[in-house]
Motif scaffolding. Structure first.
Motif, short mmCIF file in Angstrom:
data_model
loop_
_atom_site.label_atom_id
_atom_site.label_comp_id
_atom_site.label_asym_id
_atom_site.label_seq_id
_atom_site.Cartn_x
_atom_site.Cartn_y
_atom_site.Cartn_z
N LYS A 127 0.81 -1.22 0.00
CA LYS A 127 0.00 0.00 0.00
C LYS A 127 0.84 1.27 0.00
O LYS A 127 0.36 2.34 -0.38
N VAL A 128 2.10 1.16 0.43
CA VAL A 128 2.96 2.35 0.49
C VAL A 128 4.19 2.23 -0.40
O VAL A 128 5.01 3.15 -0.46
N ASN A 129 4.33 1.11 -1.10
CA ASN A 129 5.47 0.94 -1.99
C ASN A 129 5.40 1.98 -3.11
O ASN A 129 4.36 2.17 -3.74
N GLY A 130 6.51 2.66 -3.35
CA GLY A 130 6.54 3.71 -4.36
C GLY A 130 6.10 5.06 -3.85
O GLY A 130 6.01 6.02 -4.61
N ASP A 131 5.85 5.16 -2.54
CA ASP A 131 5.39 6.42 -1.94
C ASP A 131 6.54 7.16 -1.26
O ASP A 131 7.54 6.56 -0.84
N ALA A 195 0.88 1.18 6.34
CA ALA A 195 1.08 -0.27 6.27
C ALA A 195 1.99 -0.68 7.41
O ALA A 195 2.73 0.15 7.96
N GLN A 196 1.95 -1.95 7.74
CA GLN A 196 2.69 -2.46 8.90
C GLN A 196 3.37 -3.76 8.50
O GLN A 196 2.80 -4.59 7.79
N THR A 197 4.62 -3.95 8.96
CA THR A 197 5.33 -5.19 8.67
C THR A 197 6.10 -5.66 9.89
O THR A 197 6.56 -4.85 10.71
N SER A 198 6.25 -6.98 10.00
CA SER A 198 7.07 -7.55 11.07
C SER A 198 8.52 -7.71 10.62
O SER A 198 9.40 -7.96 11.45
N PRO A 227 -2.88 -2.85 13.61
CA PRO A 227 -2.36 -1.68 12.89
C PRO A 227 -2.65 -0.39 13.66
O PRO A 227 -3.50 -0.36 14.55
N VAL A 228 -1.94 0.65 13.31
CA VAL A 228 -2.21 1.97 13.88
C VAL A 228 -3.58 2.43 13.41
O VAL A 228 -3.87 2.43 12.20
N VAL A 251 -1.58 8.39 15.22
CA VAL A 251 -1.67 8.14 16.65
C VAL A 251 -1.87 6.64 16.86
O VAL A 251 -2.84 6.06 16.34
N ALA A 252 -0.96 6.01 17.59
CA ALA A 252 -1.08 4.58 17.91
C ALA A 252 -1.64 4.44 19.32
O ALA A 252 -1.06 4.95 20.28
N GLN A 253 -2.75 3.76 19.42
CA GLN A 253 -3.33 3.49 20.73
C GLN A 253 -2.60 2.32 21.39
O GLN A 253 -1.78 1.64 20.76
N ASP A 254 -2.89 2.08 22.66
CA ASP A 254 -2.26 1.00 23.40
C ASP A 254 -2.46 -0.33 22.66
O ASP A 254 -3.58 -0.69 22.29
N GLY A 255 -1.36 -1.04 22.41
CA GLY A 255 -1.42 -2.34 21.74
C GLY A 255 -1.34 -2.28 20.23
O GLY A 255 -1.37 -3.32 19.57
N GLU A 256 -1.22 -1.08 19.65
CA GLU A 256 -1.16 -0.93 18.20
C GLU A 256 0.27 -0.67 17.71
O GLU A 256 1.07 -0.05 18.40
N GLY A 257 0.56 -1.16 16.49
CA GLY A 257 1.76 -0.73 15.79
C GLY A 257 3.00 -1.58 15.97
O GLY A 257 4.11 -1.13 15.64
N GLN A 258 2.87 -2.82 16.46
CA GLN A 258 4.07 -3.65 16.64
C GLN A 258 4.82 -3.84 15.33
O GLN A 258 4.24 -4.10 14.28
N GLY A 259 6.14 -3.69 15.37
CA GLY A 259 6.98 -3.85 14.18
C GLY A 259 7.30 -2.51 13.55
O GLY A 259 7.61 -1.54 14.25
N ALA A 260 7.23 -2.45 12.23
CA ALA A 260 7.50 -1.20 11.51
C ALA A 260 6.21 -0.67 10.92
O ALA A 260 5.49 -1.38 10.22
N ASP A 261 5.92 0.60 11.21
CA ASP A 261 4.72 1.26 10.71
C ASP A 261 5.15 2.32 9.69
O ASP A 261 5.90 3.24 10.03
#
Length: 298
Positions: A127-131, A195-198, A227-228, A251-261
């Motif tokens: 979703k963000v490749n090329g951005d 987008a989010q990746t581990s 996800p965030v 804004v990432a709430q508690d428990g959101e965004g593990q890995g790379a956002d």
């Protein structure tokens, strides 16, 4: 008798040639220090072969939660003039609605636009490749310094951006003019994707992320990856006194965004709109942004 004399002369000549011919010699060394003038053989030297693609520079940020990447350059190109009827420019170096006004896609008169975009084979980042992109790395779930204010859980952070100043003509030495300035230009980031990746190390290639997969597998805490949830478009006012607004990107709430956002924008969705009354000279105008990752106690 003449025949005998002639034969003798030829033989004598052959003998003389044999005597004068040099004896063949061959180069040789045993490779020892003594035989090679003090330095042993073999000797070696190195050649480095390199090629690079995209913006692969890194900042010095570290930590369980860190701001890993932001757009280093937003390049709105070089143009013939500023037409009040067409005051908007895109980060691919074009003048919206008036491409005939475009001289170079590079603000420094080059032929290559300097707005970098993400290049990745990670399908989770399609979703963000090329951005144009910014990245937050959240490894808090692997935290080993847990206390009341620092939990082993992802999230509870905010990514924002603000202009440090407005547009000002810049000399070849980098000095900003105090008189040739443009106040009130607008910089916008529309249609923000995320987008989010581990595969953190696969994205960043930074040594500090090399053990992430192992650290996650060995973490005392496990959590459902989320996800965030809050991702915003952003519009900034570029003011030379630094009074422009700060805009919240995510804004990432508690428990959101593990890995790379990763948060991304098409070049055509990043726009600089000049004030219609602005006066410009034949100069390069620059402004500076600061991106901020902040966290609060949950």
């Amino acid at each position: 008798m003449k025949f005998t004399i002639l034969t003798s002369s030829v033989l004598a000549g052959a003998t003389l040639l044999s005597i004068l011919a040099p004896t063949a010699t061959f180069a040789a060394t045993d490779g020892t220090a003594a035989g090679n003038g003090g330095t042993e053989l073999p000797q070696t030297d190195k050649t480095e072969v390199g090629i690079s693609f995209g913006d692969n520079t890194h900042n010095a940020n570290t930590g369980y939660l860190r701001l890993q990447m932001v757009p280093h350059v937003l390049d709105f190109g070089n143009h013939q003039l500023l037409d009040a009827a067409y005051p908007t420019f895109s980060a691919d170096g074009t003048n919206d609605g008036k491409t005939a006004n475009d001289r170079h896609p590079n603000y420094d008169n080059g032929d290559a636009n300097m707005t970098a975009t993400l290049n990745t084979s990670d399908t989770k980042l399609d979703k963000v490749n090329g951005d144009v992109w910014a990245t937050v790395v959240d490894k808090q779930v692997t935290r080993d310094n847990v206390d009341a204010n620092n939990t082993a859980a992802s999230g509870t952070w905010t990514l924002s951006v603000k202009a440090d100043n407005g547009l000002a003509a810049v000399s070849t030495s980098g000095a900003r003019s105090t008189t040739d300035v443009v106040d009130g230009a607008s910089l916008s980031f529309a249609n923000t994707a995320s987008a989010q990746t581990s595969d953190v190390f696969g994205l960043t290639s930074e040594a500090q992320d090399a053990t992430w997969a192992t650290d996650l597998a060995n973490a005392a805490t496990t959590e459902v990856v989320k996800p965030v949830s809050t991702v915003n478009d952003a519009t900034l006012s570029l003011m030379n006194d630094g009074s422009g607004n700060e805009a919240t990107v995510a804004v990432a709430q508690d428990g959101e965004g593990q890995g790379a956002d990763v948060f991304g924008w098409k070049k055509s969705d990043v726009k600089l709109t000049m004030p219609k009354a602005a006066a410009v000279s034949n100069a390069v105008y620059k402004a500076n942004l600061t991106w901020t990752l902040s966290a609060t106690v949950a």
